[in-house]
Design a protein around this motif. Structure first.
Motif, short mmCIF file in Angstrom:
data_model
loop_
_atom_site.label_atom_id
_atom_site.label_comp_id
_atom_site.label_asym_id
_atom_site.label_seq_id
_atom_site.Cartn_x
_atom_site.Cartn_y
_atom_site.Cartn_z
N THR A 177 56.10 -27.52 10.20
CA THR A 177 54.99 -26.58 10.28
C THR A 177 53.95 -26.91 9.22
O THR A 177 54.26 -27.55 8.21
N PRO A 178 52.69 -26.45 9.42
CA PRO A 178 51.67 -26.75 8.42
C PRO A 178 51.86 -25.92 7.15
O PRO A 178 52.42 -24.81 7.18
N GLY A 179 51.39 -26.47 6.06
CA GLY A 179 51.46 -25.76 4.78
C GLY A 179 50.50 -26.39 3.80
O GLY A 179 49.78 -27.35 4.12
N LEU A 180 50.47 -25.86 2.61
CA LEU A 180 49.65 -26.42 1.55
C LEU A 180 50.35 -26.23 0.21
O LEU A 180 51.30 -25.44 0.10
N THR A 181 49.89 -26.94 -0.78
CA THR A 181 50.51 -26.92 -2.10
C THR A 181 49.50 -26.46 -3.16
O THR A 181 48.36 -26.93 -3.17
N LEU A 182 49.95 -25.55 -4.02
CA LEU A 182 49.20 -25.15 -5.20
C LEU A 182 49.91 -25.72 -6.41
O LEU A 182 51.13 -25.62 -6.52
N SER A 183 49.16 -26.34 -7.31
CA SER A 183 49.77 -26.88 -8.53
C SER A 183 48.85 -26.61 -9.71
O SER A 183 47.63 -26.66 -9.59
N THR A 184 49.47 -26.30 -10.84
CA THR A 184 48.70 -25.97 -12.04
C THR A 184 49.38 -26.54 -13.28
O THR A 184 50.61 -26.60 -13.33
N ASN A 238 50.18 -25.62 24.81
CA ASN A 238 50.91 -25.77 23.56
C ASN A 238 50.16 -26.77 22.69
O ASN A 238 50.25 -27.98 22.90
N ILE A 239 49.38 -26.27 21.76
CA ILE A 239 48.56 -27.12 20.89
C ILE A 239 49.20 -27.15 19.51
O ILE A 239 49.15 -26.16 18.78
N PRO A 240 49.84 -28.25 19.14
CA PRO A 240 50.53 -28.31 17.84
C PRO A 240 49.54 -28.36 16.69
O PRO A 240 48.41 -28.85 16.86
N PRO A 241 49.92 -27.89 15.51
CA PRO A 241 49.03 -27.93 14.35
C PRO A 241 48.85 -29.34 13.82
O PRO A 241 49.73 -30.19 13.95
N LEU A 242 47.69 -29.56 13.22
CA LEU A 242 47.37 -30.83 12.55
C LEU A 242 47.64 -32.02 13.47
O LEU A 242 48.23 -33.00 13.09
#
Length: 206
Positions: free
Chosen positions: A136-143, A202-206
């Motif tokens: 599944t799609p996701g994103l990353t936060l880093s600090t 059915n349109i998959p993400p990314l």
């Protein structure tokens, strides 16, 4: 950046992650926020602590080679002659139900989330991408992590965007309508369609 040294101890051989004090709050965060896939700390010496919310999901459990019933997966990479990777798997009661050891090949200081946060010395939000373990799609936060002696590591969080389809499905649309959610590069993050023209799509993400 965070002005705190509570996340790592300073010793004779440099800093080491304060694992015992971090596990409980990190697990609590994952238990209370199901859209978070995981949290992790990495130091400049490549020491690494990762806590993953497996939540007994079959695809994540299989990708982590974890036992059935795994709610949390913990990965530690410590500094020694071989750079050992230690996995532990916990159930809902946070009881250890399995573990394994291996030589560590993962180097967090080579990863974009680490390099970007250290270079920019600020929080970085990645573009959306597909998580390998969930599909599944996701994103990353880093600090960056910093203390009185300067910056010594990075804290990261992976946010799962897989619930976006459910969110769009809950919206009120006219019959035979569809809705897409796109990122800045016009990549599809989520899709929901209604009626005879769109419900079968059915349109998959990314």
């Amino acid at each position: 950046s965070w002005r705190s040294e509570a996340f790592a101890h300073a010793g004779e051989n440099g800093r080491t992650i304060n694992t015992e004090d971090l596990l409980a709050p990190l697990m609590a965060s994952l238990a209370g926020h199901t859209h978070i896939y995981g949290h992790y700390f990495a130091l400049d010496n490549d020491e690494f602590l990762q806590v993953i919310g497996a939540r007994s999901q079959a695809q994540i459990v299989a990708s982590l080679q974890a036992p059935a019933g795994t709610e949390f997966a913990i990965r530690r990479i410590v500094r020694d002659d071989l750079r050992t990777e230690h996995w532990q798997f916990f159930d809902k009661e946070r009881t250890v139900i399995g573990e394994r050891f291996a030589a560590a090949s993962y180097a967090p200081t080579d990863r974009p989330w680490y390099l970007d946060a250290r270079r920019e010395n600020r929080m970085i939000i990645s573009g959306p991408y597909v998580f390998e373990s969930t599909g599944t799609p996701g994103l990353t936060l880093s600090t960056p992590l910093s203390g009185t002696s300067g910056t010594f590591g990075v804290f990261g969080t992976d946010i799962n965007l897989g619930d976006l389809n459910d969110f769009l499905a809950g919206l009120s649309l006219t019959p035979n309508a569809a809705i897409l959610m796109l990122d800045e590069q016009n990549q599809i993050l989520a899709f929901s369609g209604r009626g005879e023209y769109f419900s079968a799509l059915n349109i998959p993400p990314l």
